[in-house]
Write a protein that holds these residues in place. Sequence first.
Motif, PDB file in Angstrom:
ATOM      1  N   VAL A 186       0.858  -1.181   0.000  1.00 38.40           N
ATOM      2  CA  VAL A 186       0.000   0.000   0.000  1.00 38.40           C
ATOM      3  C   VAL A 186       0.896   1.233   0.000  1.00 38.40           C
ATOM      4  N   LYS A 187       0.641   2.131  -0.925  1.00 38.40           N
ATOM      5  CA  LYS A 187       1.517   3.300  -1.127  1.00 38.40           C
ATOM      6  C   LYS A 187       1.401   4.342  -0.018  1.00 38.40           C
ATOM      7  N   THR A 188       0.248   4.398   0.658  1.00 35.85           N
ATOM      8  CA  THR A 188       0.051   5.410   1.702  1.00 35.85           C
ATOM      9  C   THR A 188      -0.569   4.756   2.931  1.00 35.85           C
ATOM     10  N   TRP A 189       0.119   4.877   4.047  1.00 32.21           N
ATOM     11  CA  TRP A 189      -0.439   4.379   5.300  1.00 32.21           C
ATOM     12  C   TRP A 189      -0.043   5.306   6.434  1.00 32.21           C
ATOM     13  N   MET A 190      -0.831   5.259   7.500  1.00 29.30           N
ATOM     14  CA  MET A 190      -0.584   6.082   8.681  1.00 29.30           C
ATOM     15  C   MET A 190      -0.744   5.232   9.928  1.00 29.30           C
ATOM     16  N   ARG A 191       0.221   5.327  10.811  1.00 31.56           N
ATOM     17  CA  ARG A 191       0.101   4.666  12.117  1.00 31.56           C
ATOM     18  C   ARG A 191      -0.503   5.676  13.071  1.00 31.56           C
ATOM     19  N   ALA A 192      -1.443   5.206  13.896  1.00 32.62           N
ATOM     20  CA  ALA A 192      -2.172   6.130  14.755  1.00 32.62           C
ATOM     21  C   ALA A 192      -2.410   5.529  16.128  1.00 32.62           C
ATOM     22  N   ASP A 193      -2.364   6.378  17.131  1.00 29.85           N
ATOM     23  CA  ASP A 193      -2.749   5.998  18.487  1.00 29.85           C
ATOM     24  C   ASP A 193      -4.223   6.323  18.675  1.00 29.85           C
ATOM     25  N   ILE A 194      -4.958   5.404  19.286  1.00 31.10           N
ATOM     26  CA  ILE A 194      -6.379   5.627  19.511  1.00 31.10           C
ATOM     27  C   ILE A 194      -6.549   6.620  20.657  1.00 31.10           C
ATOM     28  N   LEU A 195      -7.214   7.713  20.360  1.00 32.86           N
ATOM     29  CA  LEU A 195      -7.438   8.786  21.321  1.00 32.86           C
ATOM     30  C   LEU A 195      -8.789   8.631  22.021  1.00 32.86           C
ATOM     31  N   HIS A 196      -9.839   8.339  21.242  1.00 32.97           N
ATOM     32  CA  HIS A 196     -11.188   8.180  21.791  1.00 32.97           C
ATOM     33  C   HIS A 196     -11.899   7.022  21.099  1.00 32.97           C
ATOM     34  N   ARG A 197     -12.691   6.306  21.872  1.00 30.75           N
ATOM     35  CA  ARG A 197     -13.614   5.288  21.354  1.00 30.75           C
ATOM     36  C   ARG A 197     -15.006   5.726  21.781  1.00 30.75           C
ATOM     37  N   VAL A 198     -15.916   5.800  20.833  1.00 30.83           N
ATOM     38  CA  VAL A 198     -17.265   6.266  21.132  1.00 30.83           C
ATOM     39  C   VAL A 198     -18.257   5.244  20.590  1.00 30.83           C
ATOM     40  N   ASP A 199     -19.137   4.751  21.454  1.00 27.98           N
ATOM     41  CA  ASP A 199     -20.232   3.914  20.987  1.00 27.98           C
ATOM     42  C   ASP A 199     -21.271   4.842  20.379  1.00 27.98           C
ATOM     43  N   ALA A 200     -21.653   4.558  19.140  1.00 28.49           N
ATOM     44  CA  ALA A 200     -22.607   5.411  18.434  1.00 28.49           C
ATOM     45  C   ALA A 200     -23.595   4.516  17.694  1.00 28.49           C
ATOM     46  N   GLY A 201     -24.752   4.327  18.266  1.00 34.45           N
ATOM     47  CA  GLY A 201     -25.730   3.431  17.653  1.00 34.45           C
ATOM     48  C   GLY A 201     -25.149   2.037  17.560  1.00 34.45           C
ATOM     49  N   GLY A 202     -25.205   1.459  16.373  1.00 32.77           N
ATOM     50  CA  GLY A 202     -24.660   0.124  16.155  1.00 32.77           C
ATOM     51  C   GLY A 202     -23.215   0.123  15.715  1.00 32.77           C
ATOM     52  N   SER A 203     -22.518   1.224  15.949  1.00 34.06           N
ATOM     53  CA  SER A 203     -21.123   1.338  15.511  1.00 34.06           C
ATOM     54  C   SER A 203     -20.223   1.803  16.643  1.00 34.06           C
ATOM     55  N   ASN A 204     -18.946   1.604  16.432  1.00 31.45           N
ATOM     56  CA  ASN A 204     -17.908   2.156  17.296  1.00 31.45           C
ATOM     57  C   ASN A 204     -17.140   3.176  16.472  1.00 31.45           C
ATOM     58  N   VAL A 205     -17.039   4.393  16.983  1.00 28.25           N
ATOM     59  CA  VAL A 205     -16.291   5.456  16.312  1.00 28.25           C
ATOM     60  C   VAL A 205     -14.952   5.590  17.022  1.00 28.25           C
ATOM     61  N   PHE A 206     -13.889   5.633  16.235  1.00 28.17           N
ATOM     62  CA  PHE A 206     -12.534   5.767  16.752  1.00 28.17           C
ATOM     63  C   PHE A 206     -11.958   7.092  16.270  1.00 28.17           C
ATOM     64  N   VAL A 207     -11.489   7.906  17.203  1.00 30.15           N
ATOM     65  CA  VAL A 207     -10.749   9.123  16.876  1.00 30.15           C
ATOM     66  C   VAL A 207      -9.295   8.813  17.194  1.00 30.15           C
ATOM     67  N   VAL A 208      -8.425   9.060  16.214  1.00 35.91           N
ATOM     68  CA  VAL A 208      -7.026   8.661  16.358  1.00 35.91           C
ATOM     69  C   VAL A 208      -6.092   9.831  16.099  1.00 35.91           C
ATOM     70  N   THR A 209      -4.941   9.783  16.753  1.00 37.08           N
ATOM     71  CA  THR A 209      -3.869  10.742  16.521  1.00 37.08           C
ATOM     72  C   THR A 209      -2.847  10.084  15.599  1.00 37.08           C
ATOM     73  N   ILE A 210      -2.574  10.701  14.475  1.00 29.18           N
ATOM     74  CA  ILE A 210      -1.604  10.154  13.531  1.00 29.18           C
ATOM     75  C   ILE A 210      -0.207  10.448  14.064  1.00 29.18           C
ATOM     76  N   VAL A 211       0.594   9.400  14.246  1.00 30.06           N
ATOM     77  CA  VAL A 211       1.925   9.564  14.815  1.00 30.06           C
ATOM     78  C   VAL A 211       3.038   9.218  13.828  1.00 30.06           C
ATOM     79  N   GLU A 212       2.683   8.588  12.713  1.00 28.03           N
ATOM     80  CA  GLU A 212       3.675   8.214  11.701  1.00 28.03           C
ATOM     81  C   GLU A 212       2.938   8.025  10.387  1.00 28.03           C
ATOM     82  N   SER A 213       3.603   8.368   9.284  1.00 27.51           N
ATOM     83  CA  SER A 213       2.982   8.115   7.987  1.00 27.51           C
ATOM     84  C   SER A 213       4.044   7.703   6.982  1.00 27.51           C
ATOM     85  N   SER A 214       3.582   7.039   5.944  1.00 25.00           N
ATOM     86  CA  SER A 214       4.442   6.645   4.843  1.00 25.00           C
ATOM     87  C   SER A 214       3.683   6.902   3.554  1.00 25.00           C
TER      88      SER A 214
END
Length: 176
Positions: free
Chosen positions: A110-138
Amino acid sequence: MITPEEFKSAFRLHPAGVALITADPGGSPVALTASSVSAVSADPPLAMFSVSALSSSARNLRKADSVVIHLLSADNLDLALLGAASGVDRFADESRWQRLPTGEPVFEEVKTWMRADILHRVDAGGSNVFVVTIVESSVAPDAAMCEGLVYRNRTWHRIDDSTVASMPELIGASAG
């Protein structure tokens, strides 16, 4: 309020980029295909994505501290399909992936990827929302030359130079 089917029907017509999310919360890596990845902020670099709580990967992903977001191109359609398949070992072909020094699995084709630390997990209806901080990219030097991959109306679509429209063309098309 609209019904869940009306909601899904509307969003099926909204094209979305395709990503493969990988993580290893300890013991066994997980991967899933997502079309819900969005940039949230450039400073600090934040992104978000959502995962159905019913996904086979959701429980393990909720245990993870970090993820890798692979932004897929049309050349990576096979990885999008792999991440969307159920009941398969997404990591069986060990020649396609390796672990970063921090432990997360990454598919290096994959030509573009980002490593991220999970900052927040939010239950939203039938889903889980993840907010992440990008700490590395390629981003590979030739990444911009790759054709894009989007998902629309339950179908994968290739974005290439033939799909480019300039603003005057768009204005003319809507005026006619």
